[in-house]
Design a protein around this motif. Structure first.
Motif, mmCIF file in Angstrom:
data_model
loop_
_atom_site.group_PDB
_atom_site.id
_atom_site.type_symbol
_atom_site.label_atom_id
_atom_site.label_comp_id
_atom_site.label_asym_id
_atom_site.label_seq_id
_atom_site.Cartn_x
_atom_site.Cartn_y
_atom_site.Cartn_z
ATOM 1 N N GLY A 61 0.799 -1.221 0.000
ATOM 2 C CA GLY A 61 0.000 0.000 0.000
ATOM 3 C C GLY A 61 0.829 1.268 0.000
ATOM 4 N N GLN A 62 1.791 1.339 0.902
ATOM 5 C CA GLN A 62 2.602 2.546 0.956
ATOM 6 C C GLN A 62 3.556 2.656 -0.229
ATOM 7 N N HIS A 63 3.958 1.537 -0.777
ATOM 8 C CA HIS A 63 4.748 1.602 -2.020
ATOM 9 C C HIS A 63 3.923 2.293 -3.106
ATOM 10 N N LEU A 64 2.665 1.892 -3.229
ATOM 11 C CA LEU A 64 1.807 2.491 -4.250
ATOM 12 C C LEU A 64 1.513 3.963 -3.949
ATOM 13 N N ILE A 65 1.299 4.281 -2.685
ATOM 14 C CA ILE A 65 0.998 5.670 -2.322
ATOM 15 C C ILE A 65 2.210 6.566 -2.531
ATOM 16 N N TYR A 66 3.326 6.218 -1.900
ATOM 17 C CA TYR A 66 4.493 7.108 -1.929
ATOM 18 C C TYR A 66 5.240 7.092 -3.262
ATOM 19 N N ASN A 67 5.384 5.932 -3.850
ATOM 20 C CA ASN A 67 6.200 5.836 -5.064
ATOM 21 C C ASN A 67 5.413 6.025 -6.358
ATOM 22 N N ARG A 68 4.135 5.755 -6.319
ATOM 23 C CA ARG A 68 3.333 5.893 -7.534
ATOM 24 C C ARG A 68 2.406 7.104 -7.460
ATOM 25 N N ALA A 69 1.473 7.083 -6.504
ATOM 26 C CA ALA A 69 0.451 8.141 -6.443
ATOM 27 C C ALA A 69 1.052 9.517 -6.177
ATOM 28 N N LEU A 73 0.765 12.772 -8.532
ATOM 29 C CA LEU A 73 0.118 13.981 -8.020
ATOM 30 C C LEU A 73 1.061 15.179 -7.894
ATOM 31 N N PHE A 74 2.292 14.930 -7.449
ATOM 32 C CA PHE A 74 3.196 16.030 -7.112
ATOM 33 C C PHE A 74 4.479 16.063 -7.928
ATOM 34 N N GLY A 75 4.692 15.089 -8.786
ATOM 35 C CA GLY A 75 5.920 15.033 -9.571
ATOM 36 C C GLY A 75 7.019 14.284 -8.833
ATOM 37 N N SER A 76 8.113 14.079 -9.524
ATOM 38 C CA SER A 76 9.222 13.319 -8.941
ATOM 39 C C SER A 76 10.341 14.223 -8.447
ATOM 40 N N GLY A 77 10.094 15.522 -8.425
ATOM 41 C CA GLY A 77 11.121 16.463 -7.988
ATOM 42 C C GLY A 77 11.527 16.245 -6.544
ATOM 43 N N GLN A 78 12.743 16.639 -6.233
ATOM 44 C CA GLN A 78 13.254 16.534 -4.872
ATOM 45 C C GLN A 78 13.527 17.916 -4.285
ATOM 46 N N ASP A 79 12.889 18.925 -4.857
ATOM 47 C CA ASP A 79 13.065 20.291 -4.376
ATOM 48 C C ASP A 79 12.189 20.521 -3.141
ATOM 49 N N LEU A 80 12.423 21.613 -2.454
ATOM 50 C CA LEU A 80 11.712 21.917 -1.216
ATOM 51 C C LEU A 80 10.201 22.028 -1.424
ATOM 52 N N ARG A 81 9.779 22.673 -2.471
ATOM 53 C CA ARG A 81 8.344 22.857 -2.727
ATOM 54 C C ARG A 81 7.630 21.519 -2.918
ATOM 55 N N THR A 82 8.208 20.642 -3.729
ATOM 56 C CA THR A 82 7.609 19.318 -3.958
ATOM 57 C C THR A 82 7.603 18.509 -2.665
ATOM 58 N N GLY A 83 8.690 18.570 -1.938
ATOM 59 C CA GLY A 83 8.767 17.852 -0.666
ATOM 60 C C GLY A 83 7.722 18.317 0.322
ATOM 61 N N LEU A 84 7.516 19.620 0.408
ATOM 62 C CA LEU A 84 6.492 20.152 1.313
ATOM 63 C C LEU A 84 5.090 19.720 0.905
ATOM 64 N N LYS A 85 4.811 19.679 -0.380
ATOM 65 C CA LYS A 85 3.502 19.201 -0.851
ATOM 66 C C LYS A 85 3.270 17.753 -0.428
ATOM 67 N N LYS A 86 4.299 16.938 -0.590
ATOM 68 C CA LYS A 86 4.169 15.523 -0.229
ATOM 69 C C LYS A 86 4.001 15.347 1.278
ATOM 70 N N VAL A 87 4.757 16.110 2.066
ATOM 71 C CA VAL A 87 4.641 16.031 3.527
ATOM 72 C C VAL A 87 3.251 16.471 3.979
ATOM 73 N N LEU A 88 2.752 17.560 3.413
ATOM 74 C CA LEU A 88 1.411 18.025 3.781
ATOM 75 C C LEU A 88 0.331 17.021 3.390
ATOM 76 N N ALA A 89 0.443 16.452 2.207
ATOM 77 C CA ALA A 89 -0.535 15.442 1.775
ATOM 78 C C ALA A 89 -0.479 14.217 2.687
ATOM 79 N N ASP A 90 0.714 13.831 3.075
ATOM 80 C CA ASP A 90 0.870 12.687 3.972
ATOM 81 C C ASP A 90 0.280 12.997 5.344
ATOM 82 N N SER A 91 0.616 14.155 5.883
ATOM 83 C CA SER A 91 0.198 14.520 7.239
ATOM 84 C C SER A 91 -1.292 14.846 7.349
ATOM 85 N N LEU A 92 -1.842 15.465 6.323
ATOM 86 C CA LEU A 92 -3.221 15.934 6.413
ATOM 87 C C LEU A 92 -4.250 15.017 5.761
ATOM 88 N N VAL A 93 -3.815 14.168 4.844
ATOM 89 C CA VAL A 93 -4.761 13.303 4.132
ATOM 90 C C VAL A 93 -4.455 11.825 4.373
#
Length: 109
Positions: A61-69, A73-93
């Motif tokens: 499940g988490q492989h599909l969520i973090y590595n695929r979805a 949804l947010f792109g494969s970038g490793q910049d601060l903006r992309t990272g913050l989007k992923k952290v917020l989606a993880d924490s809030l949703v």
């Protein structure tokens, strides 16, 4: 050896994640029961529930969520903006609406 396992993990990512997480889930619950809780014996149904949850959700499940979805949804970038989007989606949703509601029924076994 690493030369054998790396192509295997790359070819079968979800299955590899499930196998590794199943073993880790079972082992961690075994240690919790025998070392932390000092239980007289191992509650094998509980151990099986943690192993199943770990393999199915934490592995696949988490492989599909973090590595695929999240990549879709947010792109494969490793910049601060992309990272913050992923952290917020993880924490809030993800965690409050998906992970925790799935975890607590397994925990109650």
């Amino acid at each position: 050896s690493k030369a054998v396992l790396t192509p295997l993990y790359s070819s079968y990512q979800a299955a590899s994640a499930a196998a590794v997480c199943t073993v880790k889930g079972s082992a961690s619950d075994y240690i919790a029961q025998t070392q932390v809780e000092s239980a007289a014996g191992v509650d094998w149904p509980r151990n099986a529930a943690f192993a199943a949850f770990s393999g199915l959700y934490l592995g696949v499940g988490q492989h599909l969520i973090y590595n695929r979805a999240f990549t879709v949804l947010f792109g494969s970038g490793q910049d601060l903006r992309t990272g913050l989007k992923k952290v917020l989606a993880d924490s809030l949703v993800h965690v409050p609406l998906i992970y925790l509601p799935l975890y607590y029924p397994f925990k109650s076994v």
